[in-house]
Design an enzyme around this catalytic site. Sequence first.
Site, PDB file in Angstrom:
ATOM      1  NE  ARG A 225      -4.242  -1.521   0.254  1.00  0.00           N
ATOM      2  CZ  ARG A 225      -4.411  -2.544  -0.582  1.00  0.00           C
ATOM      3  NH1 ARG A 225      -3.546  -2.774  -1.546  1.00  0.00           N
ATOM      4  NH2 ARG A 225      -5.456  -3.334  -0.470  1.00  0.00           N
ATOM      5  CG  HIS A 273      -3.095  -0.855  -6.956  1.00  0.00           C
ATOM      6  ND1 HIS A 273      -3.564  -0.229  -5.831  1.00  0.00           N
ATOM      7  CD2 HIS A 273      -3.125  -2.187  -6.658  1.00  0.00           C
ATOM      8  CE1 HIS A 273      -3.866  -1.122  -4.909  1.00  0.00           C
ATOM      9  NE2 HIS A 273      -3.607  -2.331  -5.384  1.00  0.00           N
TER      10      HIS A 273
HETATM   11  N1  LIG Z   1      -0.530  -4.256  -5.214  1.00  0.00           N
HETATM   12  C1  LIG Z   1      -1.491  -5.151  -5.351  1.00  0.00           C
HETATM   13  O1  LIG Z   1      -1.978  -5.392  -6.454  1.00  0.00           O
HETATM   14  C2  LIG Z   1      -1.969  -5.902  -4.129  1.00  0.00           C
HETATM   15  C3  LIG Z   1      -2.812  -7.000  -4.320  1.00  0.00           C
HETATM   16  C4  LIG Z   1      -3.229  -7.721  -3.204  1.00  0.00           C
HETATM   17  C5  LIG Z   1      -2.799  -7.342  -1.946  1.00  0.00           C
HETATM   18  N2  LIG Z   1      -1.989  -6.264  -1.791  1.00  0.00           N
HETATM   19  C6  LIG Z   1      -1.521  -5.883  -0.447  1.00  0.00           C
HETATM   20  O2  LIG Z   1      -0.774  -6.972   0.102  1.00  0.00           O
HETATM   21  C7  LIG Z   1      -1.085  -7.062   1.490  1.00  0.00           C
HETATM   22  C8  LIG Z   1      -0.714  -8.427   2.017  1.00  0.00           C
HETATM   23  O3  LIG Z   1      -1.649  -9.402   1.563  1.00  0.00           O
HETATM   24  P1  LIG Z   1      -1.707 -10.881   2.184  1.00  0.00           P
HETATM   25  O4  LIG Z   1      -2.911 -11.525   1.645  1.00  0.00           O
HETATM   26  O5  LIG Z   1      -0.390 -11.557   2.027  1.00  0.00           O
HETATM   27  O6  LIG Z   1      -1.912 -10.532   3.725  1.00  0.00           O
HETATM   28  P2  LIG Z   1      -1.928 -11.517   4.977  1.00  0.00           P
HETATM   29  O7  LIG Z   1      -2.141 -12.923   4.514  1.00  0.00           O
HETATM   30  O8  LIG Z   1      -2.846 -10.930   5.977  1.00  0.00           O
HETATM   31  O9  LIG Z   1      -0.429 -11.444   5.541  1.00  0.00           O
HETATM   32  C9  LIG Z   1       0.093 -10.302   6.152  1.00  0.00           C
HETATM   33  C10 LIG Z   1       1.501 -10.611   6.635  1.00  0.00           C
HETATM   34  O10 LIG Z   1       2.065  -9.413   7.184  1.00  0.00           O
HETATM   35  C11 LIG Z   1       2.532  -9.679   8.508  1.00  0.00           C
HETATM   36  N3  LIG Z   1       2.389  -8.494   9.353  1.00  0.00           N
HETATM   37  C12 LIG Z   1       1.284  -7.787   9.661  1.00  0.00           C
HETATM   38  N4  LIG Z   1       1.552  -6.789  10.507  1.00  0.00           N
HETATM   39  C13 LIG Z   1       2.887  -6.882  10.768  1.00  0.00           C
HETATM   40  C14 LIG Z   1       3.768  -6.139  11.588  1.00  0.00           C
HETATM   41  N5  LIG Z   1       3.364  -5.097  12.327  1.00  0.00           N
HETATM   42  N6  LIG Z   1       5.067  -6.514  11.623  1.00  0.00           N
HETATM   43  C15 LIG Z   1       5.517  -7.570  10.890  1.00  0.00           C
HETATM   44  N7  LIG Z   1       4.720  -8.316  10.094  1.00  0.00           N
HETATM   45  C16 LIG Z   1       3.424  -7.970  10.031  1.00  0.00           C
HETATM   46  C17 LIG Z   1       1.656 -10.800   9.009  1.00  0.00           C
HETATM   47  O11 LIG Z   1       2.292 -11.441  10.099  1.00  0.00           O
HETATM   48  P3  LIG Z   1       1.618 -12.746  10.816  1.00  0.00           P
HETATM   49  O12 LIG Z   1       1.745 -13.850   9.790  1.00  0.00           O
HETATM   50  O13 LIG Z   1       2.450 -12.988  11.984  1.00  0.00           O
HETATM   51  O14 LIG Z   1       0.194 -12.379  11.089  1.00  0.00           O
HETATM   52  C18 LIG Z   1       1.531 -11.658   7.751  1.00  0.00           C
HETATM   53  O15 LIG Z   1       2.661 -12.493   7.603  1.00  0.00           O
HETATM   54  C19 LIG Z   1      -2.566  -6.717   1.541  1.00  0.00           C
HETATM   55  O16 LIG Z   1      -2.929  -6.271   2.825  1.00  0.00           O
HETATM   56  C20 LIG Z   1      -2.696  -5.622   0.506  1.00  0.00           C
HETATM   57  O17 LIG Z   1      -2.536  -4.368   1.082  1.00  0.00           O
HETATM   58  C21 LIG Z   1      -1.570  -5.546  -2.867  1.00  0.00           C
END
Ligand SMILES: NC(=O)c1ccc[n+]([C@@H]2O[C@H](COP(=O)([O-])OP(=O)(O)OC[C@H]3O[C@@H](n4cnc5c(N)ncnc54)[C@H](OP(=O)(O)O)[C@@H]3O)[C@@H](O)[C@H]2O)c1
Length: 310
Positions: A225, A273
């Site tokens: 983000r 994006h």
């Molecule tokens: N650019 C694009 O096209 C696009 C597309 C889709 C998503 N995204 C972005 O990608 C993000 C991640 O997606 P996802 O599905 O992989 O999310 P997810 O499955 O919820 O995983 C989030 C990861 O971040 C870690 N995390 C969260 N807060 C943290 C902190 N304070 N310190 C260290 N690690 C932390 C979590 O740790 P834990 O495992 O310990 O909980 C988890 O490993 C989304 O939230 C979205 O914003 C972007």
Amino acid sequence: MTIVVSLPAEDKTEWWCQMLRDLLPDWRVYPIDKVTDPDAVTYAVVWRPATGAMRSFRNLKAIVSVGAGIDHVLADEQLPLHVPIIRTVGTDLTQRMKEYVALHVLRHHREMPRIEANQARQQWEQIVVPPATQRRVGVMGLGNLGAAAADLLKQIGFEVHGWSRSQKQLQGIKCCAGDEGLRAFLDGTEILVCLLPLTESTRGILNADTFNRLKPGASVINAARGPHLVESDLVEALDSGQIAGATLDVFPVEPLPRSHPFWTNPKITITPHVASLIDAPTGSKIVARNIKTFEETGTVTDIADAKRGY
Ligand SMILES: NC(=O)c1ccc[n+]([C@@H]2O[C@H](COP(=O)([O-])OP(=O)(O)OC[C@H]3O[C@@H](n4cnc5c(N)ncnc54)[C@H](OP(=O)(O)O)[C@@H]3O)[C@@H](O)[C@H]2O)c1
């Protein structure tokens, strides 16, 4: 059983409504501005809903985010926080993100920005880069997307480190966790990939302190983000050479305004994006399945934790 759809683009909203009607023929599906009986609405399918919009549906059972992140839902200060938020994730989304990360990590690893700049000057310069096995890549966030991307990078041959909130055990990846693990994770990283959710703890995490910990001349890829990045810190790090280049897919304001200086910074690659867009035919099937399962069982696997912020 009524579903309301609220997406920023009107044509997309119409498309999603039709798709959901086809997939859930027993349900009523309306664009948000066509709802006549708000109390009948039980599910809201949304991307960046307007402030207060969800509060007007008193019988909502769940809010469905058309995407993996829920920051755009939580941005509504009047959000009814007791209503579960369902994320839309799936193998297509993960596959696309893996492709994006591999493409841009390899691009920085093989110094493509320099080679492209040389081509523009008709300059023949053979650059010898180390093999991937001698290149350290750090992936911030080891969730659905981060863990999959880290695994692919490992398969390509990179030395991969990962960082998450809770400690992970991922084969062949050196995992660090929490604030106490951040320093060890960053120290010596040459290509940093951000795949964190946007929360109060991660906002602004791509800042000068972070950049200064990386190996001088490192690269940064932000596919998470826009507000993860402190833009002025990046510009300073690029000017000093501490960061050699950045690839940015996400921005605090999208579309990125035409006047934004990032457009013309030769050290920044901008993608609009597109790292992992949900494609509507697949996405609507996941959304319909999640709504059906939630209605039948009261839960689904991809419920986000609103308190945690992701
Ligand atoms: N650019 C694009 O096209 C696009 C597309 C889709 C998503 N995204 C972005 O990608 C993000 C991640 O997606 P996802 O599905 O992989 O999310 P997810 O499955 O919820 O995983 C989030 C990861 O971040 C870690 N995390 C969260 N807060 C943290 C902190 N304070 N310190 C260290 N690690 C932390 C979590 O740790 P834990 O495992 O310990 O909980 C988890 O490993 C989304 O939230 C979205 O914003 C972007």
